[in-house]
Design a protein around this motif. Structure first.
Motif, mmCIF file in Angstrom:
data_model
loop_
_atom_site.group_PDB
_atom_site.id
_atom_site.type_symbol
_atom_site.label_atom_id
_atom_site.label_comp_id
_atom_site.label_asym_id
_atom_site.label_seq_id
_atom_site.Cartn_x
_atom_site.Cartn_y
_atom_site.Cartn_z
ATOM 1 N N ALA A 52 -9.189 0.157 3.686
ATOM 2 C CA ALA A 52 -9.419 1.115 2.620
ATOM 3 C C ALA A 52 -10.333 0.523 1.600
ATOM 4 N N GLY A 98 -4.416 -3.957 1.623
ATOM 5 C CA GLY A 98 -3.525 -3.279 0.719
ATOM 6 C C GLY A 98 -4.209 -2.356 -0.295
ATOM 7 N N CYS A 143 0.853 -1.193 0.000
ATOM 8 C CA CYS A 143 0.000 0.000 0.000
ATOM 9 C C CYS A 143 0.883 1.235 0.000
ATOM 10 N N CYS A 181 -5.253 1.211 10.316
ATOM 11 C CA CYS A 181 -5.275 0.068 9.388
ATOM 12 C C CYS A 181 -5.098 -1.256 10.146
ATOM 13 N N CYS A 226 -2.129 4.350 7.092
ATOM 14 C CA CYS A 226 -3.193 4.797 7.992
ATOM 15 C C CYS A 226 -3.007 4.188 9.392
HETATM 16 S S1 SF4 Z 1 -6.297 1.417 5.573
HETATM 17 FE FE1 SF4 Z 1 -6.130 0.946 3.401
HETATM 18 S S2 SF4 Z 1 -5.135 2.729 2.497
HETATM 19 FE FE2 SF4 Z 1 -4.752 2.789 4.692
HETATM 20 S S3 SF4 Z 1 -2.785 1.723 4.985
HETATM 21 FE FE3 SF4 Z 1 -4.413 0.207 5.254
HETATM 22 S S4 SF4 Z 1 -4.648 -0.755 3.277
HETATM 23 FE FE4 SF4 Z 1 -3.551 1.186 2.955
#
Ligand code: SF4
Length: 251
Positions: A251, A72, A27, A34, A31
């Motif tokens: 995400a 990811g 990724c 995450c 975040c």
């Molecule tokens: S939440 Fe989604 S965009 Fe954010 S680090 Fe994790 S996988 Fe990546």
């Protein structure tokens, strides 16, 4: 392609749809909430056996609404993913892509080529949900808005997921994002949860901002006042249980 696996029939990865879901590794974001950070970091990953995947997809295709790819960030491997989607299209299975909408070039290529039938994305309010200082987080937010424009330009249906954090006022960004999404969309509110249900990247951040309370109700009310279709992730209402599939915060 680097993957952490797939699930041939899933009812929790796209709202109200049955999917065949593939997780791709790596990724471009970090975040703090995450829970898939090991996949995002390329850990627990192996090379995809494309033939085995396509054989299994073909066998279960009569059951599924979408071949859904998540991670990811799937667009990190866009070249290989593009050819995989082309093969999936030959099986006549619609494609759903979960992306953070910050890799605009690959996104536009995919949509222009008609490879994607549905998009899912997280609307992450900056700067806190990016885990970055204000300036780079705002830059990513601008990229995300451009991504929404691209999805809208191509008229691709959208599942707009909103990670809801405790003690943060996301409304100005939510309102801005909603205005930019001029395609067919609905919202799924994903209250951020931490241990023991998930394993967030930054536990300290999560102890301050996970397990929201009034924020979810308030956001739902404001969105419905704007006439937006809103769903709240069911796990929020049943915090003692969870899923091995989609977990709020991806995400
Ligand atoms: S939440 Fe989604 S965009 Fe954010 S680090 Fe994790 S996988 Fe990546």
């Amino acid at each position: 392609m680097l993957t952490s696996g797939w699930k041939s029939v899933s009812m929790v990865d796209v709202h109200g749809r049955v999917t065949f879901t593939l997780w791709l590794c790596r990724c471009n974001l970090k975040c703090p909430f995450c829970h898939n950070w090991r996949i995002a970091e390329g850990l627990d990953c192996f090379t995809l056996d494309r033939k085995a995947l396509l054989d299994e997809l073909e066998a279960s295709s009569f059951l599924v609404d979408y071949f859904h790819v998540t991670g990811g960030e799937p667009l990190m491997q866009w070249r290989e993913l593009s050819s995989l989607f082309a093969e999936v299209k030959l099986l006549d299975v619609p494609v759903s892509l979960n992306t953070n909408l910050t890799l605009i070039g690959p996104l536009e290529r995919f949509l222009k080529a008609g490879l994607v039938d549905h998009i899912a994305t997280d609307l992450k309010a900056p700067p806190e949900l990016y885990g970055l200082p204000e300036k780079p987080a705002k830059k990513l937010w601008e990229l995300f808005l451009r991504g929404l424009d691209v999805v809208s330009d191509y008229g691709v249906p959208l599942e707009l997921r909103i990670p809801v954090a405790k003690g943060l006022n996301a409304w100005p960004y939510v309102e801005e994002g909603i205005k930019r999404a001029s395609t067919n969309f609905y919202v799924v509110l994903n209250p951020l949860v931490g241990k023991p249900l998930t394993n967030p990247r930054d536990e300290e951040w999560c102890s301050a901002h996970c397990w929201p309370d009034g924020e979810v109700k308030e956001l739902k009310r404001k969105l419905e006042e704007l006439g937006v279709e809103v769903h709240v992730n069911q796990f929020f209402e049943f915090p003692s249980g969870h899923t091995g599939g989609k977990i709020p915060g991806r995400a």
